[in-house]
Design a protein around this motif. Structure first.
Motif, PDB file in Angstrom:
ATOM      1  N   ALA A 192      47.275  16.405 -27.907  1.00 30.43           N
ATOM      2  CA  ALA A 192      46.229  17.360 -28.299  1.00 30.43           C
ATOM      3  C   ALA A 192      45.536  16.936 -29.596  1.00 30.43           C
ATOM      4  CB  ALA A 192      46.851  18.745 -28.455  1.00 30.43           C
ATOM      5  N   LEU A 193      46.256  16.185 -30.419  1.00 26.23           N
ATOM      6  CA  LEU A 193      45.693  15.774 -31.703  1.00 26.23           C
ATOM      7  C   LEU A 193      44.731  14.586 -31.586  1.00 26.23           C
ATOM      8  CD1 LEU A 193      48.850  16.088 -33.993  1.00 26.23           C
ATOM      9  CD2 LEU A 193      46.720  17.401 -34.191  1.00 26.23           C
ATOM     10  N   GLY A 194      44.571  14.073 -30.367  1.00 29.12           N
ATOM     11  CA  GLY A 194      43.733  12.887 -30.156  1.00 29.12           C
ATOM     12  C   GLY A 194      42.356  12.991 -30.797  1.00 29.12           C
ATOM     13  N   PRO A 195      41.553  14.048 -30.460  1.00 30.34           N
ATOM     14  CA  PRO A 195      40.196  14.146 -31.046  1.00 30.34           C
ATOM     15  C   PRO A 195      40.231  14.283 -32.571  1.00 30.34           C
ATOM     16  CG  PRO A 195      40.460  15.626 -29.163  1.00 30.34           C
ATOM     17  CD  PRO A 195      41.827  15.098 -29.481  1.00 30.34           C
ATOM     18  N   ALA A 196      41.249  14.988 -33.071  1.00 24.59           N
ATOM     19  CA  ALA A 196      41.317  15.218 -34.528  1.00 24.59           C
ATOM     20  C   ALA A 196      41.594  13.936 -35.297  1.00 24.59           C
ATOM     21  CB  ALA A 196      42.405  16.245 -34.835  1.00 24.59           C
ATOM     22  N   SER A 197      42.079  12.914 -34.598  1.00 20.99           N
ATOM     23  CA  SER A 197      42.446  11.677 -35.302  1.00 20.99           C
ATOM     24  C   SER A 197      41.228  10.933 -35.851  1.00 20.99           C
ATOM     25  CB  SER A 197      43.242  10.756 -34.373  1.00 20.99           C
ATOM     26  OG  SER A 197      42.420  10.300 -33.327  1.00 20.99           O
ATOM     27  N   THR A 198      40.037  11.313 -35.388  1.00 23.81           N
ATOM     28  CA  THR A 198      38.841  10.663 -35.953  1.00 23.81           C
ATOM     29  C   THR A 198      38.610  11.131 -37.393  1.00 23.81           C
ATOM     30  OG1 THR A 198      37.518  12.383 -34.935  1.00 23.81           O
ATOM     31  CG2 THR A 198      37.645  10.299 -33.753  1.00 23.81           C
ATOM     32  N   GLU A 199      39.028  12.358 -37.664  1.00 25.68           N
ATOM     33  CA  GLU A 199      38.865  12.895 -39.031  1.00 25.68           C
ATOM     34  C   GLU A 199      40.066  12.541 -39.897  1.00 25.68           C
ATOM     35  OE1 GLU A 199      37.566  16.940 -39.731  1.00 25.68           O
ATOM     36  OE2 GLU A 199      36.860  16.986 -37.640  1.00 25.68           O
ATOM     37  N   PHE A 200      41.259  12.711 -39.350  1.00 28.75           N
ATOM     38  CA  PHE A 200      42.479  12.430 -40.111  1.00 28.75           C
ATOM     39  C   PHE A 200      43.110  11.152 -39.549  1.00 28.75           C
ATOM     40  CE2 PHE A 200      41.833  17.022 -39.914  1.00 28.75           C
ATOM     41  CZ  PHE A 200      41.729  17.326 -41.262  1.00 28.75           C
ATOM     42  N   VAL A 201      42.741  10.051 -40.158  1.00 23.71           N
ATOM     43  CA  VAL A 201      43.102   8.739 -39.601  1.00 23.71           C
ATOM     44  C   VAL A 201      44.608   8.554 -39.483  1.00 23.71           C
ATOM     45  CG1 VAL A 201      42.827   6.237 -39.904  1.00 23.71           C
ATOM     46  CG2 VAL A 201      40.971   7.789 -40.507  1.00 23.71           C
ATOM     47  N   LEU A 208      51.012   8.330 -28.923  1.00 26.02           N
ATOM     48  CA  LEU A 208      50.090   8.913 -27.937  1.00 26.02           C
ATOM     49  C   LEU A 208      48.727   9.345 -28.488  1.00 26.02           C
ATOM     50  CD1 LEU A 208      52.496  11.255 -25.882  1.00 26.02           C
ATOM     51  CD2 LEU A 208      51.790   8.948 -25.304  1.00 26.02           C
ATOM     52  N   THR A 209      48.646   9.637 -29.780  1.00 26.69           N
ATOM     53  CA  THR A 209      47.421  10.260 -30.300  1.00 26.69           C
ATOM     54  C   THR A 209      46.200   9.339 -30.135  1.00 26.69           C
ATOM     55  OG1 THR A 209      48.759  11.475 -31.876  1.00 26.69           O
ATOM     56  CG2 THR A 209      46.408  11.367 -32.328  1.00 26.69           C
ATOM     57  N   GLN A 210      46.321   8.105 -30.560  1.00 26.58           N
ATOM     58  CA  GLN A 210      45.205   7.173 -30.443  1.00 26.58           C
ATOM     59  C   GLN A 210      44.891   6.907 -28.965  1.00 26.58           C
ATOM     60  OE1 GLN A 210      43.055   6.168 -32.380  1.00 26.58           O
ATOM     61  NE2 GLN A 210      42.370   4.073 -31.989  1.00 26.58           N
ATOM     62  N   GLY A 211      45.939   6.783 -28.161  1.00 29.83           N
ATOM     63  CA  GLY A 211      45.735   6.561 -26.721  1.00 29.83           C
ATOM     64  C   GLY A 211      45.020   7.735 -26.092  1.00 29.83           C
ATOM     65  N   SER A 212      45.397   8.935 -26.499  1.00 29.39           N
ATOM     66  CA  SER A 212      44.754  10.140 -25.965  1.00 29.39           C
ATOM     67  C   SER A 212      43.265  10.143 -26.310  1.00 29.39           C
ATOM     68  CB  SER A 212      45.457  11.364 -26.562  1.00 29.39           C
ATOM     69  OG  SER A 212      44.701  12.519 -26.340  1.00 29.39           O
ATOM     70  N   TYR A 213      42.968   9.789 -27.543  1.00 26.61           N
ATOM     71  CA  TYR A 213      41.569   9.757 -28.001  1.00 26.61           C
ATOM     72  C   TYR A 213      40.763   8.734 -27.190  1.00 26.61           C
ATOM     73  CZ  TYR A 213      37.751   8.124 -31.025  1.00 26.61           C
ATOM     74  OH  TYR A 213      36.540   7.709 -31.503  1.00 26.61           O
ATOM     75  N   LEU A 214      41.300   7.528 -27.040  1.00 29.73           N
ATOM     76  CA  LEU A 214      40.555   6.477 -26.335  1.00 29.73           C
ATOM     77  C   LEU A 214      40.450   6.757 -24.828  1.00 29.73           C
ATOM     78  CD1 LEU A 214      41.840   3.254 -28.148  1.00 29.73           C
ATOM     79  CD2 LEU A 214      39.725   4.518 -28.532  1.00 29.73           C
ATOM     80  N   LEU A 215      41.509   7.329 -24.290  1.00 34.31           N
ATOM     81  CA  LEU A 215      41.486   7.629 -22.851  1.00 34.31           C
ATOM     82  C   LEU A 215      40.446   8.703 -22.531  1.00 34.31           C
ATOM     83  CD1 LEU A 215      43.140   6.353 -20.592  1.00 34.31           C
ATOM     84  CD2 LEU A 215      44.658   8.315 -20.666  1.00 34.31           C
ATOM     85  N   GLN A 216      40.303   9.666 -23.439  1.00 32.31           N
ATOM     86  CA  GLN A 216      39.264  10.694 -23.245  1.00 32.31           C
ATOM     87  C   GLN A 216      37.883  10.034 -23.215  1.00 32.31           C
ATOM     88  OE1 GLN A 216      39.618  13.761 -22.511  1.00 32.31           O
ATOM     89  NE2 GLN A 216      41.626  14.445 -23.258  1.00 32.31           N
ATOM     90  N   ARG A 217      37.697   9.091 -24.118  1.00 25.91           N
ATOM     91  CA  ARG A 217      36.383   8.427 -24.164  1.00 25.91           C
ATOM     92  C   ARG A 217      36.129   7.622 -22.892  1.00 25.91           C
ATOM     93  NH1 ARG A 217      35.735   5.244 -29.666  1.00 25.91           N
ATOM     94  NH2 ARG A 217      33.737   4.736 -28.688  1.00 25.91           N
ATOM     95  N   VAL A 218      37.167   6.953 -22.410  1.00 25.58           N
ATOM     96  CA  VAL A 218      36.997   6.113 -21.210  1.00 25.58           C
ATOM     97  C   VAL A 218      36.813   6.968 -19.964  1.00 25.58           C
ATOM     98  CG1 VAL A 218      38.234   4.523 -19.672  1.00 25.58           C
ATOM     99  CG2 VAL A 218      38.189   4.101 -22.131  1.00 25.58           C
ATOM    100  N   MET A 219      37.632   7.994 -19.814  1.00 27.43           N
ATOM    101  CA  MET A 219      37.619   8.755 -18.562  1.00 27.43           C
ATOM    102  C   MET A 219      36.570   9.863 -18.547  1.00 27.43           C
ATOM    103  SD  MET A 219      41.719   8.879 -17.727  1.00 27.43           S
ATOM    104  CE  MET A 219      41.650   9.367 -16.008  1.00 27.43           C
ATOM    105  N   ASN A 220      36.260  10.421 -19.703  1.00 28.78           N
ATOM    106  CA  ASN A 220      35.289  11.517 -19.721  1.00 28.78           C
ATOM    107  C   ASN A 220      33.893  11.094 -20.149  1.00 28.78           C
ATOM    108  OD1 ASN A 220      36.666  13.758 -18.710  1.00 28.78           O
ATOM    109  ND2 ASN A 220      37.804  13.975 -20.623  1.00 28.78           N
ATOM    110  N   GLU A 221      33.824  10.057 -20.985  1.00 23.02           N
ATOM    111  CA  GLU A 221      32.504   9.626 -21.448  1.00 23.02           C
ATOM    112  C   GLU A 221      32.043   8.355 -20.746  1.00 23.02           C
ATOM    113  OE1 GLU A 221      32.737   9.286 -25.731  1.00 23.02           O
ATOM    114  OE2 GLU A 221      33.785  11.210 -25.876  1.00 23.02           O
ATOM    115  N   GLY A 222      32.932   7.779 -19.907  1.00 25.57           N
ATOM    116  CA  GLY A 222      32.549   6.590 -19.138  1.00 25.57           C
ATOM    117  C   GLY A 222      32.432   5.323 -19.976  1.00 25.57           C
ATOM    118  N   VAL A 223      33.045   5.314 -21.157  1.00 20.54           N
ATOM    119  CA  VAL A 223      33.011   4.105 -21.999  1.00 20.54           C
ATOM    120  C   VAL A 223      33.945   3.056 -21.394  1.00 20.54           C
ATOM    121  CG1 VAL A 223      33.453   3.204 -24.327  1.00 20.54           C
ATOM    122  CG2 VAL A 223      32.582   5.547 -24.021  1.00 20.54           C
ATOM    123  N   ARG A 224      33.481   1.803 -21.366  1.00 16.89           N
ATOM    124  CA  ARG A 224      34.329   0.740 -20.825  1.00 16.89           C
ATOM    125  C   ARG A 224      35.237   0.182 -21.914  1.00 16.89           C
ATOM    126  NH1 ARG A 224      32.386  -1.116 -15.906  1.00 16.89           N
ATOM    127  NH2 ARG A 224      31.159   0.553 -14.992  1.00 16.89           N
TER     128      ARG A 224
END
Lengths: 267, 337
Positions: A192-201, A208-224
């Motif tokens: 759940a903390l994935g998105p917040a990790s952009t503010e609190f490095v 899992l936190t960084q993976g969660s953040y990147l996976l959201q970008r890949v699967m929901n935003e279509g980033v390769r």
């Protein structure tokens, strides 16, 4: 055993295929058990999905993609962690832990092979759940496997590290299952903390936190995968490998202590 | 220690000054306390002793499952504590009897699993599995799930799973436990066959003294973490056979005769029958039986018969009485002056 090399590539491939085959045979032989595990997770997802729709209303659809990706990651993180952490207790109860220890491949490498086989089984459960979730919600997300699989593998290295740590603790200290459940909640929080990790490095250092953040970008935003920033991918790889190496080192330490205390294989 | 008779044969297992100590409830327990021994290839060696003697700890230390506190174990020249996986390439073990395999898999699936895990590339896998199935009469059960088998059948599956790894050394902890007489005899026959035909070294710990006596070349008696006797099973039994005699005399044993005997020997038992008395006397040196009978006659005893008692490992263990003591060949035998 003239000429026999217990750690040759042939021996390692043979061992990992034996472990995967064993797991698949047991899953197939006890289908209700296997189906029960998947259906239990599916029921939990339905609870969150239906409950979310009822309480949040139409705007819930905006966060549905994130929920599916988060749940997908949780299912695999939980499976990879729990299968390893619980495996050593199960093997000890079955009386087969000592047999694994006696493998000429070595107990440390065997633990790595067990991680690999659990990862393969974890993927099958994770993608089955993902299909069920998408069918249920009618949601569409990007399924670019070339981008998803490497991120998931690097992400799950951290939970595999935790699994090895708790597996080692089980071998040495026996009944530590009470802590297993608590770790599950911690995993949910880390995802759940994935998105917040952009503010609190510093949050990126959690499993899992960084993976969660990147996976959201890949699967929901279509980033390769190759469109992601190298620094972000480096952090993902560093954190995953660090947790894995730490978990493996502590696993070795715990099993050495278990041998010194004469409790290897006890449960 | 039994000397290695053949100087050209290196021992396959070598144990030097082995100590294994655990912390238990704020005290240190020395489960193995300064053991030295060597085991030759192709022999069957039995570890004997009461519960808590250190048999299982010694076995597990030989396997590397327990780290030594002091001393060293070498298997086929490899230090087991330092390089366990190298040592494991030569060995297999059945430590949990019927529990050493996956009960949710079939017999064949188990054998395939252990073969692929531990012996990939070691010859023809199918042939090894077939041979193991044949040896332990598992042909009709090969596609059965292990969970559905009897305890004895599960035990045989465990042994087959160990054998399919093509080990040079096989370690067994209580292999006949839970087996019926027929099953135990079948197992014993298979183990002897394994050692004789394949040169497999077998080290087993057991409370089943009949099995040890039947199949072992050598017996190592442990007590309180020490080796109290180590010899061929035949010699161990012979020591007792030549040690204890049964003498039957007419009438009762006179106090003077009893006193004379007790001065130099030990009366193990004295049973007064209706018109005679049966004595069991420990005589440390077979030649001294004549001194004993002469002394008894001199004190008025009329001896009807003299015979050596049948030796057995059970009798040997009884005679050792499991007190901390010197190895058998060096310790004073009971009744010796």
């Amino acid at each position: 055993m003239n000429g026999y090399c217990s750690r040759s590539p042939t021996a390692l491939v043979s061992a990992v295929s034996a472990l995967v085959r064993r797991d698949l045979l047991i899953m197939r032989r006890y289908p209700l058990n296997t189906a029960g595990a998947v259906l239990g997770l599916y029921a939990l997802f339905l609870l969150v999905y239906v409950g979310g729709r009822s309480f949040v209303g139409p705007s819930f659809g905006e966060t549905l993609g994130a929920l599916i990706v988060g749940f997908f990651l949780f299912v695999m993180a939980n499976a990879s962690y729990q299968s390893l952490a619980g495996l050593f207790a199960t093997e000890a109860k079955w009386g087969t832990l000592e047999q694994l220890y006696l493998s000429p491949i070595g107990f440390g490498p065997i633990a790595v092979l067990l991680s690999l086989s659990s990862l393969l089984v974890t993927f099958s459960i994770g993608f089955a759940m993902l299909a069920l979730m998408l069918l249920t919600t009618g949601e569409s997300i990007s399924l670019d496997l070339l981008s998803i699989v490497p991120i998931v593998v690097l992400t799950l290295l951290s939970t595999i590290g935790l699994g090895l740590l708790f597996g080692g603790a089980t071998v040495r200290y026996k009944n530590v299952s009470a802590v297993f459940g608590l770790v599950k909640f911690a995993l949910v929080a880390c995802i759940a903390l994935g998105p917040a990790s952009t503010e609190f490095v510093v949050l990126k250092l959690l499993p899992l936190t960084q993976g969660s953040y990147l996976l959201q970008r890949v699967m929901n935003e279509g980033v390769r995968l190759w469109e992601l920033e190298p620094a972000e991918l480096s952090v993902l790889a560093f954190v995953g490998i660090a947790y894995f190496v730490l978990g493996y080192a502590l696993f070795r330490y715990c099993t050495d202590r278990a041998r010194a205390a004469g409790v290897m294989g006890h449960y | 220690m039994t000397e290695n008779d053949d100087p050209t044969t290196d021992p396959i297992i070598s144990v030097e000054k082995l100590v294994v100590a655990y912390e238990r409830s704020e005290e240190t327990v020395r489960a193995v306390d300064g053991i030295d021994l060597q085991i030759d290839p192709g022999t069957i060696v039995g570890l004997i002793g009461p519960n808590g003697a250190g048999k299982t700890t010694l076995l597990k230390t030989l396997l590397g499952l327990v780290s030594p506190t002091g001393g060293r174990v070498r298997v086929d020249g490899t230090d087991v504590a330092e390089h366990p996986h190298r040592a494991h390439a030569t060995m297999a073990a059945v430590l949990e009897g019927a529990r050493s395999t996956y009960w949710r898999l079939t017999v064949r699936e188990n054998l395939e699993f252990f073969s692929r895990m531990n012996a990939a590339g070691r010859g023809d896998e199918r042939e090894r599995i077939r041979a193991a199935i044949d040896r332990f009469n598992l042909t009709d059960l090969s596609d059965e799930v292990v969970n559905d088998l009897s305890r004895g059948q599960k035990q045989r599956v465990s042994l087959a799973a160990a054998l399919v790894q093509d080990p040079e050394i096989l370690f067994l902890d209580e292999p006949t436990l839970g087996l019926d007489t027929e099953g135990s005899l079948e197992l014993q026959s298979s183990l002897v066959d394994l050692a004789e035909q394949h040169g497999t070294t077998i080290v087993l710990s057991s409370h089943d003294l009949h099995a040890i006596e039947s199949i072992c070349d050598r017996g190592i008696v442990l007590d309180d973490g020490h080796v109290v006797a180590d010899d061929t099973v035949e010699n161990l039994v012979d020591v007792f056979r030549t040690e204890v005699y049964e003498l039957v005399i007419e009438g009762a044993l006179s106090p003077s005769a009893r006193g004379e005997i007790e001065r130099a020997y030990e009366i193990v038992s004295c049973t007064e029958l209706r018109d005679r008395t049966a004595l069991e006397v420990a005589v440390p040196d077979g030649n001294r039986i004549h001194d004993l009978t002469g002394a008894m006659v001199a004190h008025g005893s009329q001896i009807e018969s003299v015979r050596t008692l049948e030796g057995s490992l059970e009798a040997v263990l009884d005679s050792l009485s499991f007190e901390r003591s010197e190895p058998l060949e060096r310790r004073p035998l009971r009744g010796a002056p």
